[in-house]
Design a protein around this motif. Structure first.
Motif, short mmCIF file in Angstrom:
data_model
loop_
_atom_site.label_atom_id
_atom_site.label_comp_id
_atom_site.label_asym_id
_atom_site.label_seq_id
_atom_site.Cartn_x
_atom_site.Cartn_y
_atom_site.Cartn_z
N ARG A 117 -4.40 8.16 -12.25
CA ARG A 117 -4.80 7.55 -13.78
C ARG A 117 -4.57 6.12 -13.62
N ILE A 118 -3.30 5.45 -13.02
CA ILE A 118 -3.06 4.28 -12.90
C ILE A 118 -3.89 3.76 -11.59
N GLU A 119 -4.06 4.14 -10.67
CA GLU A 119 -5.03 3.70 -9.65
C GLU A 119 -6.47 3.51 -10.14
N GLU A 120 -7.00 4.31 -11.09
CA GLU A 120 -8.32 4.17 -11.65
C GLU A 120 -8.39 3.06 -12.76
N THR A 138 17.36 4.87 -3.26
CA THR A 138 17.28 6.25 -2.60
C THR A 138 15.83 6.50 -2.31
N ALA A 139 14.84 6.25 -3.15
CA ALA A 139 13.60 6.62 -3.02
C ALA A 139 13.01 5.60 -1.68
N TYR A 175 -0.94 -4.76 -6.71
CA TYR A 175 0.18 -5.37 -7.22
C TYR A 175 0.36 -4.83 -8.70
N GLU A 176 -0.77 -4.70 -9.58
CA GLU A 176 -0.83 -4.36 -10.81
C GLU A 176 -0.42 -2.75 -10.82
N GLN A 177 -1.02 -1.95 -9.84
CA GLN A 177 -0.89 -0.70 -9.76
C GLN A 177 0.74 -0.23 -9.55
N LEU A 178 1.05 -1.09 -8.72
CA LEU A 178 2.71 -0.74 -8.58
C LEU A 178 3.42 -1.22 -9.79
N VAL A 179 3.07 -2.32 -10.28
CA VAL A 179 3.72 -2.70 -11.74
C VAL A 179 3.67 -1.67 -12.63
N GLN A 180 2.33 -1.29 -12.81
CA GLN A 180 2.21 -0.09 -13.95
C GLN A 180 3.17 1.09 -13.50
N ALA A 181 2.62 1.74 -12.22
CA ALA A 181 3.61 2.86 -11.87
C ALA A 181 5.17 2.78 -11.98
N LEU A 182 5.72 1.87 -11.88
CA LEU A 182 6.86 1.65 -12.25
C LEU A 182 7.33 1.49 -13.45
N ARG A 183 6.69 0.83 -14.34
CA ARG A 183 6.66 1.11 -15.60
C ARG A 183 6.66 2.24 -16.21
N GLU A 184 5.80 3.12 -15.77
CA GLU A 184 5.46 4.46 -16.01
C GLU A 184 6.79 5.39 -15.77
N ARG A 207 0.97 -1.25 0.07
CA ARG A 207 0.07 0.02 -0.09
C ARG A 207 0.85 1.22 -0.04
N GLU A 208 2.13 1.09 0.28
CA GLU A 208 2.98 2.40 0.21
C GLU A 208 3.60 2.79 -1.27
N TRP A 209 2.74 2.03 -2.16
CA TRP A 209 3.21 2.44 -3.51
C TRP A 209 3.36 3.77 -4.04
N LYS A 210 2.08 4.40 -3.73
CA LYS A 210 1.95 5.91 -3.98
C LYS A 210 3.09 6.84 -3.33
N ARG A 211 3.37 6.42 -2.15
CA ARG A 211 4.50 7.08 -1.46
C ARG A 211 5.86 6.91 -2.08
N LEU A 212 5.91 5.77 -2.48
CA LEU A 212 7.32 5.50 -3.39
C LEU A 212 7.43 6.28 -4.41
N MET A 213 6.30 6.34 -5.27
CA MET A 213 6.20 6.78 -6.81
C MET A 213 6.30 8.28 -6.39
N ARG A 214 5.96 9.13 -5.35
CA ARG A 214 6.03 10.26 -5.12
C ARG A 214 7.38 10.82 -4.87
N GLU A 215 8.05 9.95 -4.15
CA GLU A 215 9.43 10.03 -3.76
C GLU A 215 10.20 10.02 -5.02
N LEU A 216 9.76 9.16 -6.10
CA LEU A 216 10.67 9.29 -7.54
C LEU A 216 10.25 10.53 -8.24
N GLY A 217 9.40 11.20 -7.86
CA GLY A 217 8.96 12.46 -8.49
C GLY A 217 7.70 12.38 -9.47
N MET A 218 7.03 11.11 -9.49
CA MET A 218 6.05 10.81 -10.37
C MET A 218 4.85 11.82 -10.25
#
Length: 179
Positions: free
Chosen positions: A128-131, A163-164, A138-147, A110-121
């Protein structure tokens, strides 16, 4: 066979008569009523939109909007995946990131959004990914990392992921990625 045509065929075959009718209605501002009345399949509708350059290999926004309006997230995710596949250039090396991505996906949750924010997304991309993948963490995180990889291109480094992760106090995961 042209990959775009193949995608459109797949989308078309997944549409019900009612959904096609709704899509035709949404296209009234782009295609004349007489021409729309003659349309009997999604494929015919897409062919007209391709002729009018409303749908192109590089611009599938209208198609995605239509699919959102008729609430067909499954077909929408096919289009999104097609775009991501098309956008990956041959000189990208996704394999360098495969192991770290797998480790992150298995351990972040569940911390995936926090991680992606830390990466500057941007927040818009995260929403959009969450929707697109509701209740599929799991798929949200996979897609976020691909993005993120697509967004950063050659600048997407495993070190940035570590680092993130540390920035989110996910040191255990950062250690596993660093192994």
């Amino acid at each position: 066979l042209d990959p775009l045509r193949s995608l459109l065929h797949s989308v078309s075959s997944g549409l019900s008569v009612k959904e096609l009718s709704e899509m035709k209605f949404l296209c009234l501002d782009k295609i004349g009523k007489r021409k729309l009345d003659a349309v009997q399949s999604g494929q015919e509708l897409f062919n007209i939109l391709i002729e009018q350059q409303e749908i192109t290999k590089d611009n599938l926004e209208l198609l995605k909007t239509l699919l959102q309006h008729i609430k067909r997230r499954d077909l929408l995710s096919q289009v999104v995946q097609f775009e991501e596949g098309e956008l990956r250039s041959p000189d990208d090396q996704p394999d360098e990131h495969e192991k770290p991505v797998a480790v992150i996906c298995d351990n972040v949750g569940r911390e995936w959004k926090r991680l992606m924010r830390e990466l500057g997304m941007p927040e818009v991309k995260l929403d959009r990914i969450e929707e697109a993948y509701p209740r599929k963490l799991y798929e949200q995180l996979v897609q976020a990392l691909r993005e993120w990889q697509k967004w950063k291109g050659k600048d997407a480094k495993v070190g940035d992921l570590i680092t993130a992760l540390r920035g989110c106090k996910l040191n255990f995961v950062a250690d596993k990625v660093g192994e």
